[in-house]
Design an enzyme around this catalytic site. Structure first.
Site, short mmCIF file in Angstrom:
data_model
loop_
_atom_site.label_atom_id
_atom_site.label_comp_id
_atom_site.label_asym_id
_atom_site.label_seq_id
_atom_site.Cartn_x
_atom_site.Cartn_y
_atom_site.Cartn_z
N LYS A 20 0.83 -1.22 0.00
CA LYS A 20 0.00 0.00 0.00
C LYS A 20 0.86 1.26 0.00
CE LYS A 20 -2.13 -1.15 3.85
NZ LYS A 20 -1.49 -2.44 4.14
N ARG B 45 11.52 -5.50 5.11
CA ARG B 45 11.29 -4.07 4.84
C ARG B 45 12.21 -3.18 5.67
NH1 ARG B 45 5.41 -2.13 5.29
NH2 ARG B 45 5.53 -3.38 7.17
N ARG C 185 -0.46 -9.09 13.30
CA ARG C 185 -1.06 -8.10 12.39
C ARG C 185 -1.91 -8.80 11.34
NH1 ARG C 185 4.21 -5.51 10.56
NH2 ARG C 185 2.97 -4.53 8.93
P1 AP5 Z 1 4.71 -1.55 1.86
O1 AP5 Z 1 4.40 -0.74 0.65
O2 AP5 Z 1 5.45 -0.91 2.97
O3 AP5 Z 1 3.39 -2.29 2.39
P2 AP5 Z 1 2.12 -1.75 3.14
O4 AP5 Z 1 0.94 -2.39 2.51
O5 AP5 Z 1 2.14 -0.26 3.26
O6 AP5 Z 1 2.34 -2.45 4.54
P3 AP5 Z 1 2.21 -1.89 6.01
O7 AP5 Z 1 2.94 -2.89 6.87
O8 AP5 Z 1 2.61 -0.47 6.11
O9 AP5 Z 1 0.74 -2.07 6.26
P4 AP5 Z 1 0.09 -2.15 7.60
O10 AP5 Z 1 -1.29 -1.98 7.19
O11 AP5 Z 1 0.38 -3.35 8.41
O12 AP5 Z 1 0.82 -0.99 8.47
P5 AP5 Z 1 0.45 0.53 8.77
O13 AP5 Z 1 1.66 1.32 8.77
O14 AP5 Z 1 -0.70 0.94 7.92
O15 AP5 Z 1 5.52 -2.84 1.34
C1 AP5 Z 1 5.93 -3.85 2.24
C2 AP5 Z 1 7.32 -4.37 1.84
O16 AP5 Z 1 7.21 -5.09 0.61
C3 AP5 Z 1 8.34 -3.26 1.57
O17 AP5 Z 1 9.59 -3.73 1.97
C4 AP5 Z 1 8.30 -3.05 0.06
O18 AP5 Z 1 9.52 -2.58 -0.46
C5 AP5 Z 1 7.97 -4.46 -0.44
N1 AP5 Z 1 7.12 -4.48 -1.62
C6 AP5 Z 1 6.09 -3.65 -1.92
N2 AP5 Z 1 5.50 -4.01 -3.08
C7 AP5 Z 1 6.18 -5.12 -3.51
C8 AP5 Z 1 6.04 -5.95 -4.66
N3 AP5 Z 1 5.09 -5.73 -5.58
N4 AP5 Z 1 6.90 -7.00 -4.78
C9 AP5 Z 1 7.86 -7.23 -3.84
N5 AP5 Z 1 8.03 -6.46 -2.73
C10 AP5 Z 1 7.20 -5.42 -2.59
O19 AP5 Z 1 -0.10 0.40 10.25
C11 AP5 Z 1 0.78 0.09 11.31
C12 AP5 Z 1 0.02 0.00 12.60
O20 AP5 Z 1 -0.60 1.27 12.91
C13 AP5 Z 1 -1.14 -1.01 12.63
O21 AP5 Z 1 -0.72 -2.31 12.94
C14 AP5 Z 1 -2.03 -0.40 13.71
O22 AP5 Z 1 -1.54 -0.70 14.98
C15 AP5 Z 1 -1.88 1.10 13.48
N6 AP5 Z 1 -2.90 1.62 12.56
C16 AP5 Z 1 -2.69 2.17 11.33
N7 AP5 Z 1 -3.86 2.52 10.76
C17 AP5 Z 1 -4.83 2.19 11.65
C18 AP5 Z 1 -6.25 2.28 11.63
N8 AP5 Z 1 -6.90 2.80 10.56
N9 AP5 Z 1 -6.92 1.85 12.70
C19 AP5 Z 1 -6.29 1.34 13.79
N10 AP5 Z 1 -4.96 1.22 13.87
C20 AP5 Z 1 -4.23 1.63 12.81
MG MG Z 2 2.36 1.08 4.85
#
Ligand code: AP5
Ligand code: MG
Ligand code: ZN
Length: 214
Positions: free
Chosen positions: A13, A127, A171
């Site tokens: 994402k 990552r 997660r």
């Molecule tokens: P990346 O693009 O970083 O993936 P992502 O989908 O953004 O993953 P996140 O881990 O950020 O999602 P998340 O939803 O768990 O965490 P968030 O920060 O939102 O890519 C991942 C890796 O893969 C990278 O190394 C990248 O280089 C690689 N990659 C990407 N595309 C690729 C491809 N096509 N092929 C190969 N490799 C690839 O949330 C974190 C925490 O915050 C949550 O756990 C929660 O505690 C809190 N939080 C956030 N939002 C909320 C909410 N709305 N409500 C409640 N709590 C929340």
């Molecule tokens: Mg993210």
């Protein structure tokens, strides 16, 4: 354009959000990035959020919704926005709907980056993120030009606290129980579009752009 990006942890994402927002000139709102910035700056919100994030659990809805609404009323969202990581519960989605209605806005598309579970662990554990701009890299799939340094802003790359095997598994469970139901929710309520997130980064973005341009 007003977009929601849905997908499991590590689906890509954040990576795709940067590319989409550059192309369509809209504002990237990642609740995860906002929380991490607050944790880094030791704000009250950061202290509250850290307790949940480090365990892989969701930050309570009330806190999260307030953060998003405060952000969506800002000037830079007038031209459009992309929500990355929000909504994450049906309750958040319903509150977002009410908020958009009250400001006479509608969503254009809810885009699901679909990645099977077996890809998730390696993507998260490998990552590295930029400690300043939050950009994601991967030691194998998307390495920076200089080891440990962000290509974009030159700052140091770090590993997220929640990117260890145990927390990633938690997660994923949280995603399955609380966020996955949003796929059905948006399927019946809005236009849901799905892209295959197993492909490499550039192929995924090419497919996203063609979905957004049709
Ligand atoms: P990346 O693009 O970083 O993936 P992502 O989908 O953004 O993953 P996140 O881990 O950020 O999602 P998340 O939803 O768990 O965490 P968030 O920060 O939102 O890519 C991942 C890796 O893969 C990278 O190394 C990248 O280089 C690689 N990659 C990407 N595309 C690729 C491809 N096509 N092929 C190969 N490799 C690839 O949330 C974190 C925490 O915050 C949550 O756990 C929660 O505690 C809190 N939080 C956030 N939002 C909320 C909410 N709305 N409500 C409640 N709590 C929340
Ligand atoms: Mg993210
Ligand atoms: Zn950076």
């Amino acid at each position: 354009m007003r977009i929601i990006l849905l997908g499991a942890p590590g689906a890509g994402k954040g990576t795709q959000a940067k590319l989409i927002c550059e192309k369509y000139n809209i504002t990237h709102l990642s609740t995860g990035d906002i929380f991490r910035m607050n944790i880094k700056n030791k704000t009250t919100l950061g202290v509250q959020a850290k307790e949940y994030i480090d365990k892989g659990q969701l930050v309570p809805d009330a806190l999260t919704i307030q953060v998003v609404e405060d952000r969506l009323i800002k000037e830079d969202c007038k031209n459009g926005f992309l929500l990355d990581g929000f909504p994450r519960t049906v309750f958040q989605a319903e509150e977002l709907n009410k908020f958009l209605q009250s400001t006479n806005n509608t969503l254009d598309v809810v885009l699901l980056i679909d990645v099977p579970n077996e890809f998730i662990l390696e993507r998260n554990v490998g990552r590295r993120i930029c400690s300043s701009c939050g950009r994601s890299y991967h030691i194998k799939f998307n390495p920076p030009e200089k080891l440990g340094i962000c290509d974009f802003c030159g700052d140091k790359l770090i590993q997220r606290n929640d990117d260890n095997e145990e927390t990633v598994k938690e997660r994923l469970t949280v995603y399955k129980n609380h966020t996955h139901p949003l796929i059905d929710y948006y399927w019946t309520n809005h236009c849901l579009s799905t892209v295959d997130g197993r492909d490499d980064i550039l192929t995924v973005s090419k497919n996203i752009f063609s979905a957004l341009d049709t």
